[in-house]
Design a protein around this motif. Structure first.
Motif, PDB file in Angstrom:
ATOM      1  N   GLY A  42      14.302 -11.899  -3.159  1.00  0.00           N
ATOM      2  CA  GLY A  42      13.800 -11.907  -4.528  1.00  0.00           C
ATOM      3  C   GLY A  42      12.451 -11.240  -4.761  1.00  0.00           C
ATOM      4  N   TYR A  43      11.938 -10.505  -3.794  1.00  0.00           N
ATOM      5  CA  TYR A  43      10.649  -9.820  -3.992  1.00  0.00           C
ATOM      6  C   TYR A  43      10.866  -8.611  -4.900  1.00  0.00           C
ATOM      7  CZ  TYR A  43       8.576 -12.570  -0.218  1.00  0.00           C
ATOM      8  OH  TYR A  43       8.096 -13.596   0.554  1.00  0.00           O
ATOM      9  N   PRO A  44      10.136  -8.548  -6.021  1.00  0.00           N
ATOM     10  CA  PRO A  44      10.309  -7.419  -6.941  1.00  0.00           C
ATOM     11  C   PRO A  44       9.816  -6.108  -6.318  1.00  0.00           C
ATOM     12  CG  PRO A  44       9.195  -9.254  -8.027  1.00  0.00           C
ATOM     13  CD  PRO A  44       9.214  -9.549  -6.565  1.00  0.00           C
ATOM     14  N   ILE A  45      10.628  -5.079  -6.429  1.00  0.00           N
ATOM     15  CA  ILE A  45      10.247  -3.751  -5.939  1.00  0.00           C
ATOM     16  C   ILE A  45       8.937  -3.309  -6.611  1.00  0.00           C
ATOM     17  CG2 ILE A  45      10.928  -1.315  -5.958  1.00  0.00           C
ATOM     18  CD1 ILE A  45      12.969  -2.444  -4.253  1.00  0.00           C
ATOM     19  N   SER A  46       8.779  -3.648  -7.884  1.00  0.00           N
ATOM     20  CA  SER A  46       7.589  -3.219  -8.631  1.00  0.00           C
ATOM     21  C   SER A  46       6.303  -3.869  -8.114  1.00  0.00           C
ATOM     22  CB  SER A  46       7.759  -3.528 -10.119  1.00  0.00           C
ATOM     23  OG  SER A  46       7.898  -4.929 -10.309  1.00  0.00           O
ATOM     24  N   LEU A  47       6.436  -4.924  -7.308  1.00  0.00           N
ATOM     25  CA  LEU A  47       5.256  -5.600  -6.762  1.00  0.00           C
ATOM     26  C   LEU A  47       5.112  -5.346  -5.257  1.00  0.00           C
ATOM     27  CD1 LEU A  47       5.456  -8.987  -8.710  1.00  0.00           C
ATOM     28  CD2 LEU A  47       4.029  -6.989  -9.195  1.00  0.00           C
ATOM     29  N   MET A  48       5.698  -4.230  -4.789  1.00  0.00           N
ATOM     30  CA  MET A  48       5.572  -3.841  -3.383  1.00  0.00           C
ATOM     31  C   MET A  48       4.719  -2.587  -3.275  1.00  0.00           C
ATOM     32  SD  MET A  48       9.354  -4.248  -1.766  1.00  0.00           S
ATOM     33  CE  MET A  48      10.318  -5.729  -1.993  1.00  0.00           C
ATOM     34  N   SER A  49       4.002  -2.512  -2.181  1.00  0.00           N
ATOM     35  CA  SER A  49       3.194  -1.339  -1.867  1.00  0.00           C
ATOM     36  C   SER A  49       3.622  -0.838  -0.490  1.00  0.00           C
ATOM     37  CB  SER A  49       1.719  -1.749  -1.863  1.00  0.00           C
ATOM     38  OG  SER A  49       0.916  -0.712  -1.384  1.00  0.00           O
ATOM     39  N   TYR A  68       3.309  -8.395  -3.307  1.00  0.00           N
ATOM     40  CA  TYR A  68       2.322  -9.113  -4.102  1.00  0.00           C
ATOM     41  C   TYR A  68       2.992 -10.049  -5.100  1.00  0.00           C
ATOM     42  CZ  TYR A  68      -0.831  -5.429  -2.481  1.00  0.00           C
ATOM     43  OH  TYR A  68      -1.562  -4.573  -1.709  1.00  0.00           O
ATOM     44  N   ASN A  69       2.210 -10.998  -5.629  1.00  0.00           N
ATOM     45  CA  ASN A  69       2.681 -11.780  -6.766  1.00  0.00           C
ATOM     46  C   ASN A  69       2.240 -11.071  -8.041  1.00  0.00           C
ATOM     47  OD1 ASN A  69      -0.032 -12.485  -7.190  1.00  0.00           O
ATOM     48  ND2 ASN A  69       0.213 -14.552  -6.379  1.00  0.00           N
ATOM     49  N   GLN A  70       2.533 -11.663  -9.188  1.00  0.00           N
ATOM     50  CA  GLN A  70       2.250 -10.997 -10.457  1.00  0.00           C
ATOM     51  C   GLN A  70       0.770 -10.889 -10.789  1.00  0.00           C
ATOM     52  OE1 GLN A  70       4.746 -12.549 -13.575  1.00  0.00           O
ATOM     53  NE2 GLN A  70       6.568 -11.722 -12.634  1.00  0.00           N
ATOM     54  N   ILE A  71      -0.084 -11.624 -10.089  1.00  0.00           N
ATOM     55  CA  ILE A  71      -1.526 -11.499 -10.351  1.00  0.00           C
ATOM     56  C   ILE A  71      -2.236 -10.716  -9.243  1.00  0.00           C
ATOM     57  CG2 ILE A  71      -1.665 -13.506 -11.870  1.00  0.00           C
ATOM     58  CD1 ILE A  71      -2.836 -15.080  -9.520  1.00  0.00           C
ATOM     59  N   LEU A  75       1.330 -11.599  -0.824  1.00  0.00           N
ATOM     60  CA  LEU A  75       2.164 -12.697  -0.337  1.00  0.00           C
ATOM     61  C   LEU A  75       2.692 -12.434   1.060  1.00  0.00           C
ATOM     62  CD1 LEU A  75       4.324 -13.313  -3.541  1.00  0.00           C
ATOM     63  CD2 LEU A  75       2.281 -14.558  -2.806  1.00  0.00           C
ATOM     64  N   LEU A  76       3.097 -11.195   1.307  1.00  0.00           N
ATOM     65  CA  LEU A  76       3.762 -10.870   2.562  1.00  0.00           C
ATOM     66  C   LEU A  76       3.305  -9.504   3.046  1.00  0.00           C
ATOM     67  CD1 LEU A  76       6.026 -11.712   4.603  1.00  0.00           C
ATOM     68  CD2 LEU A  76       7.624 -10.461   3.125  1.00  0.00           C
ATOM     69  N   LEU A  77       2.806  -9.473   4.261  1.00  0.00           N
ATOM     70  CA  LEU A  77       2.410  -8.239   4.933  1.00  0.00           C
ATOM     71  C   LEU A  77       3.494  -7.933   5.962  1.00  0.00           C
ATOM     72  CD1 LEU A  77      -0.190  -6.311   5.725  1.00  0.00           C
ATOM     73  CD2 LEU A  77      -0.259  -7.859   7.641  1.00  0.00           C
ATOM     74  N   VAL A  78       4.072  -6.749   5.903  1.00  0.00           N
ATOM     75  CA  VAL A  78       5.193  -6.411   6.783  1.00  0.00           C
ATOM     76  C   VAL A  78       4.814  -5.229   7.675  1.00  0.00           C
ATOM     77  CG1 VAL A  78       7.630  -5.766   6.904  1.00  0.00           C
ATOM     78  CG2 VAL A  78       6.799  -7.148   4.971  1.00  0.00           C
ATOM     79  N   GLU A  79       4.997  -5.410   8.960  1.00  0.00           N
ATOM     80  CA  GLU A  79       4.803  -4.338   9.935  1.00  0.00           C
ATOM     81  C   GLU A  79       6.172  -3.958  10.476  1.00  0.00           C
ATOM     82  OE1 GLU A  79       3.088  -1.438  12.107  1.00  0.00           O
ATOM     83  OE2 GLU A  79       2.124  -2.622  10.545  1.00  0.00           O
ATOM     84  N   CYS A  80       6.549  -2.694  10.293  1.00  0.00           N
ATOM     85  CA  CYS A  80       7.854  -2.208  10.740  1.00  0.00           C
ATOM     86  C   CYS A  80       7.691  -1.324  11.966  1.00  0.00           C
ATOM     87  CB  CYS A  80       8.521  -1.391   9.636  1.00  0.00           C
ATOM     88  SG  CYS A  80       8.852  -2.312   8.133  1.00  0.00           S
ATOM     89  N   LYS A  81       8.597  -1.480  12.892  1.00  0.00           N
ATOM     90  CA  LYS A  81       8.650  -0.661  14.097  1.00  0.00           C
ATOM     91  C   LYS A  81      10.058  -0.096  14.227  1.00  0.00           C
ATOM     92  CE  LYS A  81       4.461  -1.464  15.202  1.00  0.00           C
ATOM     93  NZ  LYS A  81       3.499  -0.416  14.892  1.00  0.00           N
ATOM     94  N   ALA A  82      10.190   0.960  14.995  1.00  0.00           N
ATOM     95  CA  ALA A  82      11.499   1.556  15.245  1.00  0.00           C
ATOM     96  C   ALA A  82      12.377   0.559  16.005  1.00  0.00           C
ATOM     97  CB  ALA A  82      11.339   2.846  16.046  1.00  0.00           C
ATOM     98  N   PRO A  83      13.698   0.656  15.853  1.00  0.00           N
ATOM     99  CA  PRO A  83      14.600  -0.280  16.531  1.00  0.00           C
ATOM    100  C   PRO A  83      14.453  -0.300  18.058  1.00  0.00           C
ATOM    101  CG  PRO A  83      15.786   0.890  14.820  1.00  0.00           C
ATOM    102  CD  PRO A  83      14.421   1.541  14.934  1.00  0.00           C
TER     103      PRO A  83
END
Length: 137
Positions: A42-49, A68-71, A75-83
């Motif tokens: 349910g994380y809105p795409i518009s509130l992602m960086s 992020y939340n609406q203000i 909320l969530l920091l994501v670190e992605c790595k290759a498979p």
């Protein structure tokens, strides 16, 4: 996922930046994580960086995904790595360093097949067994 071939290279459509990005292994993980967070959590795409510049120890770093939340609170920091990358404490520490600046409630580290999520409260990092839903933040 929307894919296209241009000059014999595969590109994947980035839902946040709204453009095609060269489809590298880490980018594949990032785009699937964005899709999952949006459709399943349910994380809105518009509130992602994506690849937000962050200064860590006077060095410019880039966070893979911040939700992020609406203000505007992270909320969530994501670190992605290759498979092919084995997740370990090195990547947790990398995320914690970003966290010092971002101040997100949670950290997610993923290589697309293995995922680790942590909550951060009063300077303490605790493993949590599932990624929090947007509405629970």
């Amino acid at each position: 996922m929307k894919l296209k071939i241009k000059n014999n290279k595969e590109y994947i459509f980035d839902l946040v930046r709204k453009k095609y990005i060269l489809n590298q292994p880490e980018e594949w993980v990032r785009q699937h994580t964005i899709e999952y967070l949006s459709t399943q959590k349910g994380y809105p795409i518009s509130l992602m960086s994506i690849e937000k510049k962050t200064i860590v120890n006077k060095l410019i770093k880039r966070c893979d995904i911040i939700c992020y939340n609406q203000i505007g609170q992270a909320l969530l920091l994501v670190e992605c790595k290759a498979p092919t990358v084995k997740l370990n404490t090195k990547y947790l520490n990398q995320s914690i360093n970003y966290q010092r600046t971002i101040q997100a409630k949670h950290i997610l580290i993923t290589n697309g097949t293995t995922h680790f999520c942590f909550s951060l409260k009063k300077g303490e990092t605790k493993f949590i067994d599932k990624i929090p839903e947007y509405t629970n933040n």
